[in-house]
Motif scaffolding. Structure first.
Motif, short mmCIF file in Angstrom:
data_model
loop_
_atom_site.label_atom_id
_atom_site.label_comp_id
_atom_site.label_asym_id
_atom_site.label_seq_id
_atom_site.Cartn_x
_atom_site.Cartn_y
_atom_site.Cartn_z
N HIS A 42 0.87 -1.19 0.11
CA HIS A 42 0.09 0.11 0.07
C HIS A 42 0.87 1.27 -0.02
O HIS A 42 1.73 1.37 0.90
CB HIS A 42 -0.94 0.05 1.24
N GLN A 43 0.70 1.92 -1.15
CA GLN A 43 1.64 3.30 -1.35
C GLN A 43 2.93 3.22 -1.02
O GLN A 43 3.69 4.19 -0.68
CB GLN A 43 0.99 4.34 -0.13
N ARG A 44 3.40 2.09 -1.49
CA ARG A 44 4.90 1.85 -1.61
C ARG A 44 5.13 1.44 -2.92
O ARG A 44 5.49 0.20 -3.15
CB ARG A 44 5.47 1.07 -0.53
N PRO A 45 5.29 2.17 -4.00
CA PRO A 45 5.64 1.82 -5.37
C PRO A 45 6.84 1.26 -5.48
O PRO A 45 7.21 0.03 -6.35
CB PRO A 45 5.29 3.03 -6.32
N ALA A 46 7.89 1.73 -5.01
CA ALA A 46 9.18 1.16 -5.16
C ALA A 46 9.41 -0.31 -4.82
O ALA A 46 9.83 -1.13 -5.24
CB ALA A 46 10.47 2.12 -4.62
N LEU A 47 8.78 -0.55 -3.36
CA LEU A 47 9.02 -1.62 -2.78
C LEU A 47 8.15 -2.80 -3.60
O LEU A 47 8.62 -4.18 -3.80
CB LEU A 47 8.69 -1.66 -1.37
N THR A 48 7.03 -2.38 -3.93
CA THR A 48 6.04 -3.28 -4.75
C THR A 48 6.82 -3.76 -6.28
O THR A 48 6.76 -4.96 -6.52
CB THR A 48 4.84 -2.53 -5.07
N ALA A 49 7.25 -2.76 -6.70
CA ALA A 49 8.17 -3.13 -8.23
C ALA A 49 9.35 -4.13 -7.77
O ALA A 49 9.66 -4.89 -8.42
CB ALA A 49 8.77 -1.85 -8.65
N GLU A 50 9.83 -4.10 -6.58
CA GLU A 50 11.15 -4.85 -6.09
C GLU A 50 10.54 -6.17 -6.14
O GLU A 50 11.50 -7.30 -6.26
CB GLU A 50 11.82 -4.36 -5.14
N ARG A 51 9.52 -6.35 -5.44
CA ARG A 51 9.11 -7.55 -4.54
C ARG A 51 8.02 -8.49 -5.52
O ARG A 51 7.73 -9.55 -5.41
CB ARG A 51 8.54 -7.33 -3.39
N PHE A 52 7.25 -7.55 -6.25
CA PHE A 52 6.23 -8.44 -7.09
C PHE A 52 6.52 -8.24 -8.60
O PHE A 52 7.04 -7.27 -8.88
CB PHE A 52 4.96 -7.44 -6.79
N ALA A 53 6.00 -9.24 -8.98
CA ALA A 53 6.19 -9.36 -10.75
C ALA A 53 5.39 -10.18 -11.18
O ALA A 53 4.59 -11.04 -10.72
CB ALA A 53 7.65 -9.96 -10.89
N PRO A 54 5.00 -9.89 -12.70
CA PRO A 54 4.24 -10.83 -13.15
C PRO A 54 4.39 -12.33 -13.29
O PRO A 54 5.67 -12.70 -13.57
CB PRO A 54 4.17 -10.42 -14.94
N ASP A 55 3.56 -13.15 -13.12
CA ASP A 55 3.83 -14.69 -13.22
C ASP A 55 4.03 -15.09 -14.40
O ASP A 55 2.79 -15.30 -15.23
CB ASP A 55 2.60 -15.43 -12.43
N PRO A 56 5.18 -15.61 -14.70
CA PRO A 56 5.34 -15.91 -16.16
C PRO A 56 4.90 -17.47 -16.76
O PRO A 56 4.67 -17.75 -17.80
CB PRO A 56 6.84 -15.79 -16.27
N PHE A 57 4.45 -17.88 -15.65
CA PHE A 57 3.97 -19.53 -15.66
C PHE A 57 2.32 -19.70 -15.83
O PHE A 57 1.94 -20.59 -15.83
CB PHE A 57 4.42 -20.25 -14.59
N SER A 58 1.66 -18.46 -15.34
CA SER A 58 0.19 -18.69 -15.09
C SER A 58 -0.73 -18.49 -16.33
O SER A 58 -1.69 -19.29 -16.43
CB SER A 58 -0.37 -17.71 -14.00
N GLY A 59 -0.28 -17.56 -17.08
CA GLY A 59 -1.00 -17.11 -18.43
C GLY A 59 -2.24 -16.54 -18.12
O GLY A 59 -2.91 -16.28 -19.09
N ASP A 60 -2.42 -16.16 -16.82
CA ASP A 60 -3.73 -15.17 -16.42
C ASP A 60 -3.58 -13.95 -16.12
O ASP A 60 -4.58 -12.95 -15.58
CB ASP A 60 -4.58 -16.08 -15.63
N GLY A 61 -2.22 -13.48 -16.05
CA GLY A 61 -2.18 -12.02 -15.64
C GLY A 61 -1.69 -11.87 -14.47
O GLY A 61 -1.57 -10.48 -13.86
N SER A 62 -1.67 -13.03 -13.48
CA SER A 62 -1.70 -12.69 -12.14
C SER A 62 -0.18 -12.28 -11.94
O SER A 62 0.80 -12.59 -12.71
CB SER A 62 -1.98 -14.18 -11.32
N ARG A 63 0.19 -12.05 -10.56
CA ARG A 63 1.57 -11.60 -10.25
C ARG A 63 1.94 -12.67 -9.21
O ARG A 63 1.16 -13.55 -8.62
CB ARG A 63 1.22 -10.31 -9.39
N MET A 64 3.31 -12.60 -9.01
CA MET A 64 3.87 -13.55 -8.08
C MET A 64 5.03 -12.83 -7.00
O MET A 64 5.13 -11.49 -7.47
CB MET A 64 4.93 -14.80 -8.71
N TYR A 65 5.22 -13.12 -5.79
CA TYR A 65 5.96 -12.24 -4.94
C TYR A 65 7.19 -12.95 -4.62
O TYR A 65 7.29 -14.20 -4.23
CB TYR A 65 4.91 -12.48 -3.64
#
Length: 202
Positions: A42-65
């Motif tokens: 919440h309201q921490r875009p830099a940390l979000t960009a560092e820790r969260f990324a698109p899940d390359p294996f799901s195919g549904d646009g979800s994210r991974m941590y």
């Protein structure tokens, strides 16, 4: 250290630097996806960009941590190796200090181990291992007999020789110190990088 299996509807990936799955038994970065993974901080875009990324294996646009943990899989079980922030470079190779500590504490005569790095005058990292001997009763090794054993240069050479059998040369510490008792957290676990009664090696 075994940490279990993913919960239902949770996907656990063990990935390399390129976010590709590593082979079973190899250490890699633990990333989690599926139910329960948030969209970010919440309201921490830099940390979000560092820790969260698109899940390359799901195919549904979800994210991974990205958890920041280094793990491996054995027979479907996740084993904790180290924290990613304890990854260092030694002789140009990425090295997990926890991996070395795990190998040292597998010895019957070592109760605890802390591996640290110190830069030499050329700026290169040198590995130092601080060992705590294990007494016959399994307690911390402060008995005179244990201290005598761990001050024996032949014992140190034996430890290094045996490490060379299971680890690459760049992961074998150049210097062993013992006995000395690593500082511990409230759970009694050795605190990485701290050893009571020990200063920086000369």
């Amino acid at each position: 250290m075994p940490i279990g299996r993913p919960l239902a509807d949770v996907r656990a990936y063990v990935l390399d630097e390129n976010l590709q799955p590593v082979d079973p038994g190899q250490a890699g970065k633990l990333c989690l996806a599926g139910t329960g993974v948030a969209r970010g901080y919440h309201q921490r875009p830099a940390l979000t960009a560092e820790r969260f990324a698109p899940d390359p294996f799901s195919g549904d646009g979800s994210r991974m941590y990205r958890t920041g943990n280094i793990v491996r899989t054995r027979e479907g079980m996740l084993e904790f190796v180290d924290r990613q922030d304890r990854q260092v470079k030694v002789r140009g190779f990425r090295t997990q200090l926890g991996e070395i500590e795990n190998r040292l504490t597998q010895r019957a005569d070592v109760s605890a181990a802390v591996v640290v790095t110190h830069e030499d005058r050329h700026g290169d990292n040198t590995l130092y291992a601080y060992l705590v001997p294990r007494r016959a009763d399994g307690a911390w090794g402060d008995a005179p007999a244990s201290a005598k054993q761990h001050a024996d240069p032949a014992w140190g050479r034996l430890v290094l020789e045996e490490l060379h059998l299971s680890l690459p040369a760049y992961m074998v510490p150049l210097v062993l110190h013992g006995p000395g008792r690593p500082a511990t957290n409230p759970q009694g676990q050795a605190h990485a990088g701290r050893v009571e009664g020990r200063g920086r090696p000369a």
